[in-house]
Design an enzyme around this catalytic site. Structure first.
Site, short mmCIF file in Angstrom:
data_model
loop_
_atom_site.label_atom_id
_atom_site.label_comp_id
_atom_site.label_asym_id
_atom_site.label_seq_id
_atom_site.Cartn_x
_atom_site.Cartn_y
_atom_site.Cartn_z
CG ASP A 8 -1.89 -1.15 1.17
OD1 ASP A 8 -2.25 -1.65 0.05
OD2 ASP A 8 -2.73 -1.20 2.31
CG ASP A 134 -12.92 -2.92 0.00
OD1 ASP A 134 -12.37 -3.95 -0.52
OD2 ASP A 134 -12.66 -1.64 -0.48
#
Length: 250
Positions: A8, A134
């Site tokens: 990330d 998600d």
């Protein structure tokens, strides 16, 4: 089941968020290029890169990210603010192996329909797409996990399948960044509902025991692992050994 290391990036730094909270950030003292090379040198074939700035609509990282991605031989599964057909084409045409779409696919009903019909020459763009879902308590979240969708989880899976999209990246938000174990129950529900999907798990992986638990489901295609690697709970050598035994093709 293949293990895919995650990277990330926020403000050009390698980081991890806890439960998607941009105010709860752990920064790591390694550059994106160094981290990619570290994985590549140990036999990893695919890496998962998320532009956290892009997920919020800030594309200040993008040129930096693209230049690094172009220089690597690693297959890249890329996401973060991919919200237009043009961006999908740009990424696939630039050699991105898989493009992750999330928010736009959820909020714009025509986006996936247009994408499913998009072909140029021998390129069928839908084949390069990963649908990001998600989930928090079976509620679909989007826009960096800041918004909730009224669409039912299983109905959304069915819609995507009907349009020819079969690979899903499902993050159990309640598990993400906590190193408390994977969302086995959630993934079992998804696989029971739609056994044909190619499911990529994400969130909560803390050990090789968690990897084994997901593998025991029997139908997981792969799993994304991030924080556990940075905190040496799972080593790159363990990932290499596991992936050499993986029976599926990525």
């Amino acid at each position: 089941m293949y293990i895919i290391p995650a990277i990330d990036v926020l403000d050009k730094q390698v980081v991890r968020l806890r439960e998607g909270n941009y105010d709860d950030v752990t920064k790591y003292a390694i550059s994106l290029e160094e981290q990619i090379e570290k994985y590549h040198a140990n036999g990893t074939e695919i890496v998962h890169i998320i532009d956290l700035n892009g997920a919020k609509g800030d594309f200040s990282n993008q040129e930096y990210l693209f230049e690094i991605i172009k220089r690597t031989d690693m297959k890249v599964q890329y996401g973060g603010g991919v919200r237009s057909i043009e961006k999908v084409k740009e990424l696939v045409d630039a050699g991105i192996y898989r493009v992750i779409v999330g928010t736009q696919a959820i909020t714009n009903p025509s986006f996936l329909e247009e994408l499913s019909k998009l072909n140029e020459g021998r390129v069928k763009y839908a084949d390069h797409i990963v649908i990001a879902i998600d989930v928090l308590d079976e509620v679909i979240k989007y826009s960096g996990w800041l918004e909730s969708s009224p669409i039912k989880l299983m109905e959304y899976i069915d819609k995507c399948l009907s349009l020819g999209f079969f690979r899903f990246l499902c993050t159990d938000i309640s598990k993400d960044g906590k190193l408390g174990g994977a969302g086995v129950e959630l993934y079992q529900k998804l696989l029971s509902h739609s056994p044909i999907i190619k499911l990529i798990g994400s969130g909560g992986i803390s050990s090789m025991e968690d990897i084994e638990a997901l593998n025991n489901l029997g139908k997981m295609e792969s799993v994304v692992v991030g924080k556990a690697i940075y905190e040496n709970r799972i080593t790159i050598e363990q990932i290499k050994d596991w992936n050499l035994k993986a029976l599926i093709s990525i």
